[in-house]
Design a protein around this motif. Structure first.
Motif, mmCIF file in Angstrom:
data_model
loop_
_atom_site.group_PDB
_atom_site.id
_atom_site.type_symbol
_atom_site.label_atom_id
_atom_site.label_comp_id
_atom_site.label_asym_id
_atom_site.label_seq_id
_atom_site.Cartn_x
_atom_site.Cartn_y
_atom_site.Cartn_z
ATOM 1 N N LEU A 33 20.010 33.829 34.610
ATOM 2 C CA LEU A 33 20.848 34.681 33.782
ATOM 3 C C LEU A 33 20.906 36.135 34.242
ATOM 4 N N GLN A 34 19.760 36.723 34.528
ATOM 5 C CA GLN A 34 19.745 38.129 34.940
ATOM 6 C C GLN A 34 20.488 38.351 36.259
ATOM 7 N N PRO A 35 20.264 37.552 37.294
ATOM 8 C CA PRO A 35 21.061 37.744 38.519
ATOM 9 C C PRO A 35 22.556 37.531 38.292
ATOM 10 N N ALA A 36 22.903 36.581 37.447
ATOM 11 C CA ALA A 36 24.322 36.345 37.161
ATOM 12 C C ALA A 36 24.937 37.547 36.453
ATOM 13 N N MET A 37 24.219 38.132 35.509
ATOM 14 C CA MET A 37 24.732 39.307 34.803
ATOM 15 C C MET A 37 24.849 40.510 35.743
ATOM 16 N N MET A 38 23.890 40.684 36.641
ATOM 17 C CA MET A 38 23.965 41.782 37.604
ATOM 18 C C MET A 38 25.148 41.582 38.547
ATOM 19 N N THR A 39 25.376 40.364 38.974
ATOM 20 C CA THR A 39 26.518 40.066 39.841
ATOM 21 C C THR A 39 27.822 40.335 39.110
ATOM 22 N N LEU A 40 27.893 39.975 37.846
ATOM 23 C CA LEU A 40 29.090 40.228 37.045
ATOM 24 C C LEU A 40 29.352 41.729 36.909
ATOM 25 N N ASP A 41 28.317 42.508 36.625
ATOM 26 C CA ASP A 41 28.474 43.961 36.518
ATOM 27 C C ASP A 41 28.953 44.558 37.836
ATOM 28 N N GLN A 42 28.361 44.132 38.937
ATOM 29 C CA GLN A 42 28.770 44.639 40.249
ATOM 30 C C GLN A 42 30.203 44.233 40.556
ATOM 31 N N SER A 43 30.571 43.034 40.174
ATOM 32 C CA SER A 43 31.949 42.572 40.393
ATOM 33 C C SER A 43 32.941 43.409 39.601
ATOM 34 N N LYS A 44 32.575 43.789 38.378
ATOM 35 C CA LYS A 44 33.453 44.646 37.576
ATOM 36 C C LYS A 44 33.648 46.000 38.260
ATOM 37 N N LEU A 45 32.567 46.580 38.779
ATOM 38 C CA LEU A 45 32.681 47.857 39.489
ATOM 39 C C LEU A 45 33.538 47.713 40.738
ATOM 40 N N ASN A 46 33.322 46.650 41.493
ATOM 41 C CA ASN A 46 34.116 46.420 42.696
ATOM 42 C C ASN A 46 35.582 46.224 42.355
ATOM 43 N N HIS A 47 35.857 45.525 41.258
ATOM 44 C CA HIS A 47 37.239 45.313 40.838
ATOM 45 C C HIS A 47 37.896 46.643 40.469
ATOM 46 N N GLU A 48 37.157 47.484 39.754
ATOM 47 C CA GLU A 48 37.699 48.789 39.366
ATOM 48 C C GLU A 48 38.007 49.635 40.600
ATOM 49 N N ARG A 49 37.092 49.648 41.557
ATOM 50 C CA ARG A 49 37.336 50.394 42.807
ATOM 51 C C ARG A 49 38.542 49.827 43.547
ATOM 52 N N ALA A 50 38.634 48.521 43.610
ATOM 53 C CA ALA A 50 39.759 47.890 44.308
ATOM 54 C C ALA A 50 41.072 48.196 43.606
ATOM 55 N N ALA A 51 41.071 48.189 42.285
ATOM 56 C CA ALA A 51 42.298 48.504 41.542
ATOM 57 C C ALA A 51 42.724 49.944 41.786
ATOM 58 N N GLN A 52 41.758 50.866 41.837
ATOM 59 C CA GLN A 52 42.080 52.269 42.124
ATOM 60 C C GLN A 52 42.614 52.419 43.547
ATOM 61 N N THR A 53 41.994 51.741 44.474
ATOM 62 C CA THR A 53 42.469 51.806 45.858
ATOM 63 C C THR A 53 43.866 51.222 45.976
ATOM 64 N N LEU A 54 44.108 50.108 45.318
ATOM 65 C CA LEU A 54 45.436 49.501 45.346
ATOM 66 C C LEU A 54 46.480 50.431 44.741
ATOM 67 N N ALA A 55 46.133 51.098 43.642
ATOM 68 C CA ALA A 55 47.072 52.036 43.018
ATOM 69 C C ALA A 55 47.390 53.188 43.972
ATOM 70 N N ARG A 56 46.367 53.712 44.654
ATOM 71 C CA ARG A 56 46.611 54.793 45.631
ATOM 72 C C ARG A 56 47.468 54.298 46.779
ATOM 73 N N LEU A 57 47.179 53.104 47.272
ATOM 74 C CA LEU A 57 47.967 52.568 48.385
ATOM 75 C C LEU A 57 49.406 52.285 47.963
ATOM 76 N N ASP A 58 49.599 51.793 46.749
ATOM 77 C CA ASP A 58 50.956 51.578 46.245
ATOM 78 C C ASP A 58 51.707 52.905 46.150
ATOM 79 N N ARG A 59 51.023 53.939 45.659
ATOM 80 C CA ARG A 59 51.635 55.258 45.553
ATOM 81 C C ARG A 59 52.005 55.792 46.931
#
Length: 163
Positions: A33-59
């Motif tokens: 459970l703990q490794p899965a939750m840590m992976t989920l949190d890291q994935s959320k951060l990576n998704h947020e960074r990717a979404a910001q990068t995609l928005a900048r690249l689209d702009r």
């Protein structure tokens, strides 16, 4: 082993069973459970960074399609004043999807920017972009976590080379 178990009283059997259950729960927590939750949190951060990068690249892509040249906001620190740097930093925050406002500063060689309810990865990415593009550096920062798990921030910047 069977003889040992049969030699235990009812209370001892319950206690050994409870200890075994607690041990199993602890192992499942630590190894699954703990490794899965840590992976989920890291994935959320990576998704947020990717979404910001995609928005900048689209702009950037839309600016290129419109025939605009893409270049850094400022080429040298000496070619800009504080008001222009503050205006550019607020524009960069808006482009990054962050709500920023000017912060009053008493010094004439500094400018301030305030944020409320901003994620820490987005804030630090923005700070890096502002420092790189505008030739400024952070002289002070007040960061406070809020009830939403994000930050309220007040930052002061100074042009590089300005004393």
């Amino acid at each position: 082993m069977k003889n040992w178990w049969e030699g235990r009283t009812g209370r001892e059997k319950v206690m050994v069973g409870a200890a075994g259950t607690l041990f199993a729960i602890a192992v499942i927590w630590q190894l699954v459970l703990q490794p899965a939750m840590m992976t989920l949190d890291q994935s959320k951060l990576n998704h947020e960074r990717a979404a910001q990068t995609l928005a900048r690249l689209d702009r950037i892509g839309s600016l290129i399609e419109q025939g605009e040249a893409i270049s850094p906001h400022v080429t040298s620190a000496g070619s800009q004043d504080i008001a222009a740097a503050q205006s550019a930093s607020l524009r960069m925050a808006t482009e990054a999807g962050l709500a920023a406002v000017s912060a009053p500063i008493s010094a004439t060689s500094e400018f301030g920017v305030q944020f409320s309810d901003v994620s820490s990865p987005a804030l630090f990415t923005w700070i890096e972009q502002v420092e790189t593009a505008l030739g400024v550096h952070v002289t002070s920062a007040k960061l406070q976590p809020n009830a939403n798990g994000h930050l309220d921030a007040s930052l002061k910047f100074r042009l590089d080379g300005v004393s």
